[in-house]
Design an enzyme around this catalytic site. Structure first.
Site, short mmCIF file in Angstrom:
data_model
loop_
_atom_site.label_atom_id
_atom_site.label_comp_id
_atom_site.label_asym_id
_atom_site.label_seq_id
_atom_site.Cartn_x
_atom_site.Cartn_y
_atom_site.Cartn_z
N GLU A 97 0.96 -1.21 -0.04
CA GLU A 97 0.00 -0.20 0.00
C GLU A 97 0.86 1.26 0.11
O GLU A 97 2.08 1.18 0.51
CB GLU A 97 -0.90 -0.05 1.17
CG GLU A 97 -2.09 0.47 1.51
CD GLU A 97 -3.12 1.04 0.53
OE1 GLU A 97 -2.58 1.55 -0.69
OE2 GLU A 97 -4.13 1.11 0.62
N ASP A 98 0.27 2.36 -0.60
CA ASP A 98 1.10 3.66 -0.64
C ASP A 98 1.25 4.17 0.80
O ASP A 98 2.13 4.92 1.47
CB ASP A 98 0.74 4.54 -1.62
CG ASP A 98 -0.77 4.69 -1.57
OD1 ASP A 98 -1.67 4.09 -0.83
OD2 ASP A 98 -1.43 5.47 -2.44
N ASP A 101 -4.34 5.75 6.06
CA ASP A 101 -4.48 6.80 6.72
C ASP A 101 -5.65 6.75 7.82
O ASP A 101 -5.32 6.29 9.11
CB ASP A 101 -5.22 7.74 5.72
CG ASP A 101 -5.66 9.11 5.97
OD1 ASP A 101 -5.17 9.64 6.64
OD2 ASP A 101 -6.79 9.88 5.32
N LYS A 129 -0.13 7.32 8.43
CA LYS A 129 -0.46 8.55 9.63
C LYS A 129 -0.96 8.16 10.52
O LYS A 129 -2.18 7.90 10.70
CB LYS A 129 -1.27 9.31 8.66
CG LYS A 129 -0.49 10.19 7.34
CD LYS A 129 -1.61 11.12 6.97
CE LYS A 129 -1.85 11.35 5.40
NZ LYS A 129 -2.91 12.10 4.76
N PHE A 151 -1.44 16.23 3.77
CA PHE A 151 -2.06 15.54 2.74
C PHE A 151 -0.81 15.54 1.92
O PHE A 151 -0.18 16.45 1.71
CB PHE A 151 -2.95 16.35 2.00
CG PHE A 151 -3.56 15.54 0.97
CD1 PHE A 151 -4.65 14.58 1.30
CD2 PHE A 151 -3.09 15.36 -0.37
CE1 PHE A 151 -5.19 13.73 0.49
CE2 PHE A 151 -3.71 14.71 -1.21
CZ PHE A 151 -4.57 13.62 -0.97
N ARG A 164 1.40 12.03 -9.16
CA ARG A 164 1.85 10.70 -8.76
C ARG A 164 3.42 10.72 -9.30
O ARG A 164 4.02 9.74 -8.68
CB ARG A 164 1.08 9.63 -9.47
CG ARG A 164 -0.31 9.60 -9.13
CD ARG A 164 -1.23 8.28 -9.72
NE ARG A 164 -2.34 8.26 -9.56
CZ ARG A 164 -3.15 7.91 -8.50
NH1 ARG A 164 -2.65 7.38 -7.36
NH2 ARG A 164 -4.48 8.12 -8.58
P1 IMP Z 1 -7.65 4.89 4.18
O1 IMP Z 1 -8.77 3.91 4.07
O2 IMP Z 1 -8.26 6.22 4.92
O3 IMP Z 1 -6.45 4.47 5.36
O4 IMP Z 1 -7.14 5.64 3.01
C1 IMP Z 1 -6.19 5.06 2.35
C2 IMP Z 1 -6.22 5.73 0.91
O5 IMP Z 1 -6.25 7.00 0.96
C3 IMP Z 1 -4.73 5.37 0.36
O6 IMP Z 1 -4.49 4.19 -0.33
C4 IMP Z 1 -4.66 6.74 -0.37
O7 IMP Z 1 -5.08 6.41 -1.87
C5 IMP Z 1 -5.50 7.80 0.23
N1 IMP Z 1 -4.76 8.81 1.02
C6 IMP Z 1 -4.71 8.84 2.31
N2 IMP Z 1 -3.88 9.99 2.71
C7 IMP Z 1 -3.54 10.30 1.34
C8 IMP Z 1 -2.42 11.52 1.22
O8 IMP Z 1 -2.10 12.27 2.10
N3 IMP Z 1 -2.33 11.88 -0.09
C9 IMP Z 1 -2.70 11.01 -1.04
N4 IMP Z 1 -3.81 9.96 -0.88
C10 IMP Z 1 -3.97 9.69 0.33
MG MG Z 2 -5.92 8.13 -4.03
#
Ligand code: IMP
Ligand code: MG
Length: 174
Positions: A97-98, A101, A129, A151, A164
């Site tokens: 995963e990138d 959050d 994060k 962000f 990207r």
């Molecule tokens: P989560 O389900 O809230 O953990 O969200 C994860 C996804 O939200 C990641 O795979 C990203 O695609 C997107 N995301 C969360 N934070 C960021 C950020 O700071 N920049 C860009 N994309 C983000």
């Molecule tokens: Mg995204």
């Protein structure tokens, strides 16, 4: 409106950390193989760099799930847009995963994939994060960097599909 991007993690920092992760993963799975499941689209840049530094046999597959759309606010809705090409039964699956959050995406994915009977199921993320976590059932096995609640873009991460391709991680100042 034009955003300003300030560098948070340089290309050199990312490169050296990914090298360490590759070595650690090679050691942990020694004598076996690993099946990388890349979460599109953000995970692609990280997965390529990581895969090149893993010294045991590697196979790859891709999955796409909905998360944020084009906004920077989590919808809480997770939907499979593209599923894996092949079954993962009996494989050592490592989700790539990138960023984690709120953790909602991964919480859902871990549940879905664990029901498909992999031999093992682990998670590697380039960025985390921790302050933003909403769910508490996501155990991260390997983390590149913990970052503050900002962000970020670059290295696969987008803001409305842009940035990207930046070779570093930057913070977006709106
Ligand atoms: P989560 O389900 O809230 O953990 O969200 C994860 C996804 O939200 C990641 O795979 C990203 O695609 C997107 N995301 C969360 N934070 C960021 C950020 O700071 N920049 C860009 N994309 C983000
Ligand atoms: Mg995204």
């Amino acid at each position: 409106m034009k955003e300003e991007i300030s560098v948070l993690l340089t290309e050199e920092q990312l490169d050296s950390r990914i090298r360490e992760l590759g070595e650690q993963i090679s050691k942990d799975y020694e004598g076996s193989s690993v099946h990388l499941v890349c979460i599109l689209k953000g995970g692609t840049f990280f997965m390529c760099e990581l895969a090149k530094r893993i010294k045991i046999p590697v196979s790859i597959d891709f999955m796409s799930v909905s998360s944020y759309g084009d906004s920077s606010v989590s919808s809480g809705v997770v939907k499979i847009i593209k599923d894996l090409d092949k079954p993962i039964e009996g494989k050592n699956v490592l989700i790539v995963e990138d960023i984690i959050d709120t953790g909602r995406t991964l919480s859902y994915l871990l549940k879905v994939l664990s029901h498909r009977n992999p031999e093992s199921l682990k998670l590697v993320t380039l960025l985390d994060k921790p302050e933003r976590r909403i769910v508490d059932d996501v155990k991260v096995d390997y983390t590149g960097f913990e970052i503050p609640d900002e962000f970020v873009v670059g290295y696969g991460l987008d803001y409305a599909e842009r940035y990207r391709n930046l070779p570093y991680i930057g913070v977006v100042k709106l």
